[in-house]
Scaffold this motif. Structure first.
Motif, PDB file in Angstrom:
ATOM      1  N   UNK A  98       0.748  -1.273   0.068  1.00  0.00           N
ATOM      2  CA  UNK A  98      -0.166  -0.217   0.170  1.00  0.00           C
ATOM      3  C   UNK A  98       0.769   1.330   0.063  1.00  0.00           C
ATOM      4  N   UNK A  99       1.962   1.076   0.287  1.00  0.00           N
ATOM      5  CA  UNK A  99       2.895   2.464   0.322  1.00  0.00           C
ATOM      6  C   UNK A  99       4.527   2.016   0.500  1.00  0.00           C
ATOM      7  N   UNK A 100       5.175   2.862   1.455  1.00  0.00           N
ATOM      8  CA  UNK A 100       6.339   2.379   1.420  1.00  0.00           C
ATOM      9  C   UNK A 100       6.970   1.085   1.944  1.00  0.00           C
ATOM     10  N   UNK A 112       6.070 -13.237  -0.047  1.00  0.00           N
ATOM     11  CA  UNK A 112       4.870 -13.487  -0.443  1.00  0.00           C
ATOM     12  C   UNK A 112       4.831 -13.960  -1.890  1.00  0.00           C
ATOM     13  N   UNK A 113       3.573 -15.095  -2.042  1.00  0.00           N
ATOM     14  CA  UNK A 113       3.636 -15.579  -3.322  1.00  0.00           C
ATOM     15  C   UNK A 113       3.520 -14.476  -4.623  1.00  0.00           C
ATOM     16  N   UNK A 114       2.534 -13.700  -4.055  1.00  0.00           N
ATOM     17  CA  UNK A 114       2.148 -12.793  -5.346  1.00  0.00           C
ATOM     18  C   UNK A 114       2.001 -11.311  -4.680  1.00  0.00           C
ATOM     19  N   UNK A 115       2.412 -10.369  -5.388  1.00  0.00           N
ATOM     20  CA  UNK A 115       2.424  -8.930  -4.805  1.00  0.00           C
ATOM     21  C   UNK A 115       1.705  -8.210  -5.853  1.00  0.00           C
ATOM     22  N   UNK A 116       0.768  -7.236  -5.193  1.00  0.00           N
ATOM     23  CA  UNK A 116      -0.110  -6.384  -5.946  1.00  0.00           C
ATOM     24  C   UNK A 116       0.467  -4.986  -5.308  1.00  0.00           C
ATOM     25  N   UNK A 117       0.227  -3.891  -6.030  1.00  0.00           N
ATOM     26  CA  UNK A 117       0.768  -2.614  -5.112  1.00  0.00           C
ATOM     27  C   UNK A 117      -0.219  -1.378  -5.679  1.00  0.00           C
ATOM     28  N   UNK A 118      -0.384  -0.673  -4.683  1.00  0.00           N
ATOM     29  CA  UNK A 118      -0.973   0.849  -4.881  1.00  0.00           C
ATOM     30  C   UNK A 118       0.000   1.633  -5.990  1.00  0.00           C
ATOM     31  N   UNK A 119      -0.652   2.369  -6.653  1.00  0.00           N
ATOM     32  CA  UNK A 119       0.131   3.181  -7.498  1.00  0.00           C
ATOM     33  C   UNK A 119       1.031   4.128  -6.779  1.00  0.00           C
ATOM     34  N   UNK A 120       0.573   4.580  -5.489  1.00  0.00           N
ATOM     35  CA  UNK A 120       1.612   5.110  -4.772  1.00  0.00           C
ATOM     36  C   UNK A 120       2.790   4.410  -3.924  1.00  0.00           C
ATOM     37  N   UNK A 160       6.091   2.627  -8.197  1.00  0.00           N
ATOM     38  CA  UNK A 160       5.119   1.279  -8.528  1.00  0.00           C
ATOM     39  C   UNK A 160       5.204   0.980 -10.064  1.00  0.00           C
ATOM     40  N   UNK A 161       5.339   1.798 -10.720  1.00  0.00           N
ATOM     41  CA  UNK A 161       5.151   1.606 -12.596  1.00  0.00           C
ATOM     42  C   UNK A 161       6.733   0.941 -12.624  1.00  0.00           C
ATOM     43  N   UNK A 162       7.584   1.171 -12.087  1.00  0.00           N
ATOM     44  CA  UNK A 162       8.970   0.350 -12.482  1.00  0.00           C
ATOM     45  C   UNK A 162       8.870  -0.962 -11.864  1.00  0.00           C
ATOM     46  N   UNK A 168       8.186  -7.285 -10.486  1.00  0.00           N
ATOM     47  CA  UNK A 168       8.155  -7.367  -8.981  1.00  0.00           C
ATOM     48  C   UNK A 168       6.799  -7.536  -8.580  1.00  0.00           C
ATOM     49  N   UNK A 169       5.723  -6.653  -9.135  1.00  0.00           N
ATOM     50  CA  UNK A 169       4.381  -6.833  -8.773  1.00  0.00           C
ATOM     51  C   UNK A 169       3.701  -7.109 -10.189  1.00  0.00           C
ATOM     52  N   UNK A 170       2.518  -7.812  -9.980  1.00  0.00           N
ATOM     53  CA  UNK A 170       1.772  -8.246 -11.023  1.00  0.00           C
ATOM     54  C   UNK A 170       0.570  -7.403 -11.204  1.00  0.00           C
ATOM     55  N   UNK A 171       0.466  -6.344 -10.527  1.00  0.00           N
ATOM     56  CA  UNK A 171      -0.879  -5.298 -10.964  1.00  0.00           C
ATOM     57  C   UNK A 171      -0.580  -4.281 -10.000  1.00  0.00           C
ATOM     58  N   UNK A 172      -1.198  -3.109 -10.696  1.00  0.00           N
ATOM     59  CA  UNK A 172      -1.300  -1.702  -9.938  1.00  0.00           C
ATOM     60  C   UNK A 172      -2.507  -1.259  -9.767  1.00  0.00           C
TER      61      UNK A 172
END
Length: 200
Positions: A98-100, A112-120, A160-162, A168-172
Protein backbone atom coordinates in the motif's frame (compact mmCIF):
# COMPACT_ATOMS: atom_id res chain seq x y z
CA UNK A 1 4.75 1.29 22.46
CA UNK A 2 4.48 -1.65 20.10
CA UNK A 3 1.87 -1.83 17.36
CA UNK A 4 -0.64 -4.51 16.48
CA UNK A 5 -1.45 -6.87 13.63
CA UNK A 6 -5.12 -6.68 12.74
CA UNK A 7 -6.69 -9.97 11.66
CA UNK A 8 -9.76 -9.88 9.45
CA UNK A 9 -11.64 -12.90 8.15
CA UNK A 10 -12.95 -12.33 4.63
CA UNK A 11 -15.41 -15.11 4.02
CA UNK A 12 -14.61 -18.66 5.13
CA UNK A 13 -11.44 -19.12 3.05
CA UNK A 14 -9.49 -15.84 3.19
CA UNK A 15 -7.77 -13.96 6.01
CA UNK A 16 -6.18 -10.51 5.99
CA UNK A 17 -3.24 -9.53 8.22
CA UNK A 18 -2.68 -5.78 8.48
CA UNK A 19 0.51 -4.43 10.07
CA UNK A 20 -0.28 -1.37 12.20
CA UNK A 21 2.79 0.16 13.83
CA UNK A 22 2.92 3.87 12.85
CA UNK A 23 4.39 5.65 11.14
CA UNK A 24 6.30 3.11 8.98
CA UNK A 25 5.14 -0.26 10.31
CA UNK A 26 8.50 -1.67 11.46
CA UNK A 27 8.64 -5.23 12.77
CA UNK A 28 10.81 -5.10 15.88
CA UNK A 29 11.04 -7.93 18.38
CA UNK A 30 7.55 -7.51 19.87
CA UNK A 31 5.89 -6.88 16.51
CA UNK A 32 7.54 -9.96 15.02
CA UNK A 33 6.15 -12.07 17.84
CA UNK A 34 2.74 -10.53 17.22
CA UNK A 35 2.97 -11.22 13.49
CA UNK A 36 4.09 -14.82 14.05
CA UNK A 37 1.24 -15.37 16.50
CA UNK A 38 -1.21 -13.99 13.93
CA UNK A 39 0.17 -16.38 11.29
CA UNK A 40 -0.21 -19.29 13.70
CA UNK A 41 -3.75 -18.23 14.49
CA UNK A 42 -4.98 -17.94 10.90
CA UNK A 43 -3.31 -21.20 9.87
CA UNK A 44 -5.33 -23.05 12.49
CA UNK A 45 -8.40 -22.45 10.34
CA UNK A 46 -8.89 -25.59 8.28
CA UNK A 47 -10.94 -23.69 5.71
CA UNK A 48 -8.17 -21.15 5.04
CA UNK A 49 -7.19 -21.10 1.36
CA UNK A 50 -5.42 -17.75 0.90
CA UNK A 51 -3.84 -15.05 3.05
CA UNK A 52 -3.44 -11.33 2.32
CA UNK A 53 -0.74 -9.24 4.02
CA UNK A 54 -0.77 -5.44 3.97
CA UNK A 55 0.13 -2.40 6.04
CA UNK A 56 -1.96 0.35 7.54
CA UNK A 57 -1.27 4.01 6.81
CA UNK A 58 1.49 5.19 4.49
CA UNK A 59 3.72 2.11 4.61
CA UNK A 60 3.54 -1.58 3.88
CA UNK A 61 6.49 -2.30 6.18
CA UNK A 62 9.90 -0.77 6.88
CA UNK A 63 11.47 -4.02 8.06
CA UNK A 64 13.26 -4.54 11.35
CA UNK A 65 13.34 -1.80 13.96
CA UNK A 66 17.03 -0.96 13.46
CA UNK A 67 17.23 1.32 16.50
CA UNK A 68 15.99 -1.53 18.64
CA UNK A 69 18.25 -4.03 16.86
CA UNK A 70 21.48 -2.02 17.08
CA UNK A 71 24.31 -4.30 18.20
CA UNK A 72 22.03 -7.32 18.53
CA UNK A 73 22.85 -9.94 15.92
CA UNK A 74 20.20 -12.23 17.36
CA UNK A 75 17.59 -9.61 16.59
CA UNK A 76 18.42 -9.66 12.88
CA UNK A 77 18.41 -13.46 12.94
CA UNK A 78 14.93 -13.25 14.44
CA UNK A 79 13.78 -11.20 11.47
CA UNK A 80 15.12 -13.91 9.19
CA UNK A 81 13.05 -16.50 11.04
CA UNK A 82 9.93 -14.39 10.48
CA UNK A 83 10.65 -14.28 6.72
CA UNK A 84 11.14 -18.04 6.60
CA UNK A 85 7.92 -18.57 8.54
CA UNK A 86 5.89 -16.41 6.14
CA UNK A 87 7.43 -18.09 3.10
CA UNK A 88 6.53 -21.53 4.51
CA UNK A 89 2.86 -20.65 5.09
CA UNK A 90 0.76 -23.54 3.82
CA UNK A 91 -1.54 -21.36 1.71
CA UNK A 92 -0.70 -18.78 -0.97
CA UNK A 93 0.09 -15.32 0.40
CA UNK A 94 -0.79 -12.14 -1.49
CA UNK A 95 1.04 -8.94 -0.53
CA UNK A 96 -1.02 -5.78 -1.01
CA UNK A 97 1.76 -3.20 -0.97
CA UNK A 98 0.00 0.00 0.00
CA UNK A 99 2.92 2.43 0.44
CA UNK A 100 6.59 2.43 1.42
CA UNK A 101 8.10 -1.06 1.18
CA UNK A 102 11.61 -0.71 2.58
CA UNK A 103 14.54 -2.96 3.55
CA UNK A 104 13.24 -5.91 5.55
CA UNK A 105 9.73 -4.88 4.55
CA UNK A 106 10.78 -5.31 0.93
CA UNK A 107 12.05 -8.78 1.81
CA UNK A 108 8.73 -9.48 3.57
CA UNK A 109 6.94 -8.70 0.31
CA UNK A 110 9.35 -10.97 -1.60
CA UNK A 111 8.39 -13.85 0.72
CA UNK A 112 4.79 -13.57 -0.43
CA UNK A 113 3.69 -15.58 -3.46
CA UNK A 114 2.11 -12.69 -5.36
CA UNK A 115 2.49 -8.93 -4.94
CA UNK A 116 -0.04 -6.27 -5.91
CA UNK A 117 0.73 -2.60 -5.34
CA UNK A 118 -0.90 0.74 -4.91
CA UNK A 119 0.06 3.28 -7.55
CA UNK A 120 1.59 5.22 -4.62
CA UNK A 121 3.84 2.35 -3.47
CA UNK A 122 7.61 2.84 -3.27
CA UNK A 123 10.15 0.00 -3.12
CA UNK A 124 13.60 0.42 -1.55
CA UNK A 125 16.39 -2.15 -1.20
CA UNK A 126 17.81 -0.27 1.76
CA UNK A 127 20.58 -2.65 2.86
CA UNK A 128 23.41 -0.61 1.29
CA UNK A 129 22.00 2.54 2.91
CA UNK A 130 22.42 1.17 6.43
CA UNK A 131 25.41 -1.16 6.15
CA UNK A 132 23.48 -4.41 5.72
CA UNK A 133 22.97 -6.94 2.94
CA UNK A 134 19.44 -8.04 2.12
CA UNK A 135 17.28 -9.36 -0.73
CA UNK A 136 20.30 -10.72 -2.62
CA UNK A 137 18.81 -14.20 -2.96
CA UNK A 138 15.10 -13.74 -3.58
CA UNK A 139 15.13 -10.56 -5.70
CA UNK A 140 17.43 -11.74 -8.57
CA UNK A 141 15.40 -14.94 -8.87
CA UNK A 142 12.26 -12.86 -9.25
CA UNK A 143 13.29 -10.00 -11.57
CA UNK A 144 16.66 -11.03 -13.01
CA UNK A 145 20.23 -10.21 -12.03
CA UNK A 146 20.66 -6.91 -13.90
CA UNK A 147 17.55 -5.23 -12.54
CA UNK A 148 18.15 -6.66 -9.08
CA UNK A 149 21.69 -5.31 -8.97
CA UNK A 150 20.41 -1.87 -9.94
CA UNK A 151 17.98 -1.89 -7.03
CA UNK A 152 20.37 -3.54 -4.56
CA UNK A 153 23.49 -1.48 -5.26
CA UNK A 154 21.89 1.97 -5.46
CA UNK A 155 19.47 1.79 -2.52
CA UNK A 156 17.22 4.15 -4.45
CA UNK A 157 13.42 4.23 -4.24
CA UNK A 158 11.62 2.66 -7.19
CA UNK A 159 8.06 3.64 -7.98
CA UNK A 160 5.14 1.30 -8.53
CA UNK A 161 5.26 1.58 -12.32
CA UNK A 162 8.91 0.48 -12.34
CA UNK A 163 8.11 -2.38 -9.98
CA UNK A 164 5.42 -3.60 -12.35
CA UNK A 165 7.70 -3.25 -15.39
CA UNK A 166 10.36 -5.28 -13.59
CA UNK A 167 7.86 -8.02 -12.70
CA UNK A 168 8.18 -7.35 -8.99
CA UNK A 169 4.41 -6.79 -8.78
CA UNK A 170 1.74 -8.21 -11.06
CA UNK A 171 -0.82 -5.42 -10.82
CA UNK A 172 -1.19 -1.76 -9.91
CA UNK A 173 -4.33 -0.31 -8.35
CA UNK A 174 -5.53 3.02 -7.05
CA UNK A 175 -4.93 3.18 -3.27
CA UNK A 176 -8.63 2.92 -2.49
CA UNK A 177 -9.02 -0.11 -4.80
CA UNK A 178 -5.99 -2.13 -3.64
CA UNK A 179 -7.69 -4.14 -0.90
CA UNK A 180 -10.61 -5.09 -3.15
CA UNK A 181 -8.20 -6.18 -5.88
CA UNK A 182 -6.27 -8.32 -3.41
CA UNK A 183 -9.50 -9.88 -2.14
CA UNK A 184 -10.67 -10.62 -5.69
CA UNK A 185 -7.38 -12.34 -6.47
CA UNK A 186 -7.49 -14.29 -3.20
CA UNK A 187 -11.06 -15.37 -3.92
CA UNK A 188 -10.03 -16.73 -7.31
CA UNK A 189 -7.13 -18.65 -5.76
CA UNK A 190 -9.34 -19.93 -2.94
CA UNK A 191 -11.78 -21.52 -5.41
CA UNK A 192 -9.11 -23.60 -7.19
CA UNK A 193 -8.26 -27.20 -6.26
CA UNK A 194 -6.86 -27.05 -2.70
CA UNK A 195 -4.16 -29.71 -2.92
CA UNK A 196 -2.99 -28.48 -6.31
CA UNK A 197 -2.71 -24.94 -4.95
CA UNK A 198 -0.73 -26.01 -1.88
CA UNK A 199 1.58 -28.24 -3.93
CA UNK A 200 2.14 -25.48 -6.49
Amino acid sequence: MSGVVHMERIGPAISLLEIDNPPMNPLGVEMRATFMAALDEVEKEEALRCLIVTGRGRAFCSGDDLKQAQGKGEDLAGFGRLLDRLEATRVPVVAAVNGWCVGGGFELALCCDIRLASTEAKFVCAGVNVGLMASTYRLPRLIGIGRAKHMLLTGLPHDAETAERYGLVTGLHAPEALKDAAVALAERIATRARLSIEAT
